[in-house]
Design an enzyme around this catalytic site. Sequence first.
Site, short mmCIF file in Angstrom:
data_model
loop_
_atom_site.label_atom_id
_atom_site.label_comp_id
_atom_site.label_asym_id
_atom_site.label_seq_id
_atom_site.Cartn_x
_atom_site.Cartn_y
_atom_site.Cartn_z
CE LYS A 100 -4.44 -1.60 1.55
NZ LYS A 100 -4.25 -3.06 1.78
CD GLU A 122 -10.78 4.31 0.80
OE1 GLU A 122 -10.78 5.52 0.50
OE2 GLU A 122 -10.00 3.48 0.28
CB SER A 383 0.06 -8.20 -0.95
OG SER A 383 -0.68 -9.07 -0.10
C1 LIG Z 1 -5.02 -4.09 1.42
C2 LIG Z 1 -4.26 -5.33 1.22
C3 LIG Z 1 -4.58 -6.24 0.18
C4 LIG Z 1 -5.74 -6.07 -0.74
O1 LIG Z 1 -5.68 -4.94 -1.55
P1 LIG Z 1 -5.44 -5.00 -3.12
O2 LIG Z 1 -5.84 -3.65 -3.57
O3 LIG Z 1 -6.28 -6.09 -3.68
O4 LIG Z 1 -4.00 -5.27 -3.33
C5 LIG Z 1 -3.77 -7.34 0.01
N1 LIG Z 1 -2.74 -7.59 0.83
C6 LIG Z 1 -2.41 -6.76 1.85
C7 LIG Z 1 -1.25 -7.10 2.71
C8 LIG Z 1 -3.16 -5.61 2.07
O5 LIG Z 1 -2.82 -4.79 3.08
#
Ligand SMILES: *Cc1c(COP(=O)(O)O)cnc(C)c1O
Length: 397
Positions: A100, A122, A383
């Site tokens: 993010k 948000e 992620s």
């Molecule tokens: C917010 C988040 C997601 C989901 O968001 P995407 O916009 O689909 O990438 C996935 N993994 C983590 C660690 C997150 O914080």
Amino acid sequence: MSDLQVRPRPASMGEPAARGRFGEFGGGYVPESLVPTCHEVEDAFRDAWRDPGFRSALDTLLAAHAGRPTPLTPAWRLSAELGVTLLLKREDLTHTGSHKINNVLGQALLARRMGRPRLIAETGAGQHGVATATAAALLGLRATVFMGERDVERQALNVFRMRVLGAEVVPVRTGSRTLKDATSEAMRHWVGATADAYYCVGSVVGPHPYPWMVREFQRVIGDEARRQCAAELGSGVPDLVVACVGGGSNAAGTFAGFVDTSARLVGVEADGGASVSRGRVGVLHGARSLFLQDDDGQISEAHSVAPGLDYPGVGPEHAYLRDLGRARYHTVSDAEAVGAALRLARTEGIIPALESAHAVAWVIRAAEAGELEPGSTVLLTLSGRGDKDLTALMELM
Ligand SMILES: *Cc1c(COP(=O)(O)O)cnc(C)c1O
């Protein structure tokens, strides 16, 4: 076996068509008063994105503050168990612990360039809120974060984290008091605050230009991974590229680096948040896309053990990639995701975010079902890190 069929079709992941369209999806469904603001954001982004000065300022922040480039880590032991070569793109190693930060640094720089001293955001479980508060602090901006009251209660630590970083957290008491309502409230607040505030959207969702812009800010994941795969793999390009999909930003950024190759693109959703796999076409939060809806077209609530996958919609470009057949989408249950998180922890010494664990779970399931050619190369975007999920895991173990 259907995932093994390569279906090459044109999908460049370039600029969307007129008025922000990805096929029949996307667009800008906003109140009249926000139309000029969205145009202004689009013009500012277009201008910034071709300005080498903006690019180099962002690259500097991504390197010096966020810790980019992130490594590509071969999952040695899990690969051996599965009979594939699994490479992990380590977004969990960025500052604040997820992808993010890539997006919020881009948007915060854009807000400053546009002369807006305040960010509105948000947040669901608080991850995008914390990232926004972080970027605001770094660039000397103020931040106002809208969060459903139920989430405020459940995520006390992230609320406190945002306050430590200097952000104002506004509890939202309408509807189900979760992310969907926080998003609606943030948009309402924006309508009356466009003179000083910039709306920092957390994923590839919302009205044009956000889905396009956020994907471009996350493209750094795919571009880096493409170069790293070329160095790591003799063949240059992995056979599969896999990422979890909530709103779809880490997946979109990853896919963007490989959409012009032979790699098969796979998005993995939570069973309880499967907007691509089970959603229907609708309009919410500024865009036409796929949403979980009941028979009357009311938006349903999403449920997932992974807070970041708990949104009842998905970015319009994913709906389009699915229609083109260029990307495939699968779902994974809470239990499978938790199992995959533990397996990755014990084979590789990496505790992934439960969101990312969905992507791991799909690779494990597909490999064990014999659906992946032995020796396949798989790039998986991790992620985020799992520290935030440890209390949830503790209750489940
Ligand atoms: C917010 C988040 C997601 C989901 O968001 P995407 O916009 O689909 O990438 C996935 N993994 C983590 C660690 C997150 O914080």
